[in-house]
Scaffold this motif. Sequence first.
Motif, mmCIF file in Angstrom:
data_model
loop_
_atom_site.group_PDB
_atom_site.id
_atom_site.type_symbol
_atom_site.label_atom_id
_atom_site.label_comp_id
_atom_site.label_asym_id
_atom_site.label_seq_id
_atom_site.Cartn_x
_atom_site.Cartn_y
_atom_site.Cartn_z
ATOM 1 N N GLU A 174 71.138 43.559 59.637
ATOM 2 C CA GLU A 174 72.404 44.109 59.169
ATOM 3 C C GLU A 174 72.990 43.285 58.017
ATOM 4 O O GLU A 174 74.100 43.559 57.539
ATOM 5 C CB GLU A 174 73.418 44.186 60.316
ATOM 6 C CG GLU A 174 73.820 42.835 60.904
ATOM 7 C CD GLU A 174 72.910 42.354 62.029
ATOM 8 O OE1 GLU A 174 73.363 41.507 62.816
ATOM 9 O OE2 GLU A 174 71.749 42.828 62.102
ATOM 10 N N GLY A 175 72.246 42.282 57.564
ATOM 11 C CA GLY A 175 72.713 41.414 56.495
ATOM 12 C C GLY A 175 72.425 41.969 55.112
ATOM 13 O O GLY A 175 71.858 43.052 54.943
ATOM 14 N N ALA A 176 72.792 41.175 54.103
ATOM 15 C CA ALA A 176 72.717 41.641 52.715
ATOM 16 C C ALA A 176 71.290 41.855 52.243
ATOM 17 O O ALA A 176 71.014 42.794 51.490
ATOM 18 C CB ALA A 176 73.430 40.635 51.804
ATOM 19 N N LEU A 180 69.646 45.048 50.149
ATOM 20 C CA LEU A 180 69.232 44.876 48.753
ATOM 21 C C LEU A 180 67.766 45.260 48.565
ATOM 22 O O LEU A 180 67.411 45.922 47.583
ATOM 23 C CB LEU A 180 69.455 43.430 48.327
ATOM 24 C CG LEU A 180 70.910 42.986 48.199
ATOM 25 C CD1 LEU A 180 70.995 41.468 48.031
ATOM 26 C CD2 LEU A 180 71.590 43.682 47.039
ATOM 27 N N LEU A 181 66.913 44.829 49.488
ATOM 28 C CA LEU A 181 65.496 45.174 49.381
ATOM 29 C C LEU A 181 65.295 46.677 49.517
ATOM 30 O O LEU A 181 64.483 47.275 48.798
ATOM 31 C CB LEU A 181 64.693 44.420 50.438
ATOM 32 C CG LEU A 181 63.182 44.654 50.448
ATOM 33 C CD1 LEU A 181 62.559 44.325 49.088
ATOM 34 C CD2 LEU A 181 62.521 43.825 51.545
ATOM 35 N N GLY A 182 66.023 47.286 50.427
ATOM 36 C CA GLY A 182 65.906 48.721 50.613
ATOM 37 C C GLY A 182 66.333 49.518 49.393
ATOM 38 O O GLY A 182 65.837 50.628 49.160
ATOM 39 N N GLU A 183 67.237 48.964 48.612
ATOM 40 C CA GLU A 183 67.734 49.637 47.411
ATOM 41 C C GLU A 183 66.907 49.314 46.176
ATOM 42 O O GLU A 183 67.109 49.910 45.124
ATOM 43 C CB GLU A 183 69.194 49.232 47.157
ATOM 44 C CG GLU A 183 70.159 49.715 48.228
ATOM 45 C CD GLU A 183 71.556 49.144 48.049
ATOM 46 O OE1 GLU A 183 71.714 48.198 47.244
ATOM 47 O OE2 GLU A 183 72.484 49.636 48.716
ATOM 48 N N SER A 184 65.979 48.365 46.286
ATOM 49 C CA SER A 184 65.222 47.929 45.118
ATOM 50 C C SER A 184 64.269 49.014 44.627
ATOM 51 O O SER A 184 63.583 49.661 45.422
ATOM 52 C CB SER A 184 64.426 46.664 45.454
ATOM 53 O OG SER A 184 63.533 46.352 44.398
#
Length: 259
Positions: A174-176, A180-184
């Motif tokens: 649930e962290g940042a 971020l990786l999922g949105e990369s």
Amino acid sequence: MEQRFTFDDVAALYGGVRPTYPEALFDDIAAFAGLDGGGAILEIGCGTGQATQGFARRAFSILALEPGKELIGIARENLKGFPHIRFAETTFEAWPGKPETFKLVMAAQSFHWVAPDVRFAKTAEQLAPGGTLAVFGNVPTPPAPPLAAEFARLYSRYAPSLSGPPLEAWYLPEGAFAKLLGESEYFEPAMHRSYPWSRMHSAESYTDLLRTLSSYRLLADDRREALLAAIAEVIVTRGGMFELRYETHRYMAKRRREK
């Protein structure tokens, strides 16, 4: 001084007290990245070589980057028996790069220090087609009662800035980082796994560990030492030893194919 460079001041202590990583983690990453058939590894921020050793023992070829002069000196000494390990004293940002060279780029407890504008883009550039990014970090969980409440009271008194979630929470699902990786745009959907484990701590070993954490390094010396002395007193009063539980969170993702 940038927060990420504070570790070099306590390099020897860092090398002695920082936790390592579960052996299963190295096997999982090697299998996913296809390292059994060969291929080079790039490590971002090797510190004193805790994670480096896990891959070195499996005879993989590694280029390890580390900006701390003292830290990399200890890593070189720790890994001097492995001729297939090379080191470069530099940050990932300043390193010139070797595009499409590596089968695996890995970062152990270090990826949160990499500048956001190069974090995924430059990493992807270094990977050969089909290459893997592996990022992992140890996240401590609160100690069992009554220590958790007593520690919280001490943080509220001596260092309120440390009362919230630890910096390592960046690696939680649930962290940042996961977001971020999922949105990369550079990587395929990631595979996540958590490895639970624990270690026993005395008052001395636990306060030594805390001395190596960047958030504690940034406290004023007198405030840090007062906090650590109070924590040590509580541990001694409660029997002198306690179990600190960890979760090692690991993410693996393949470089996205060019469109």
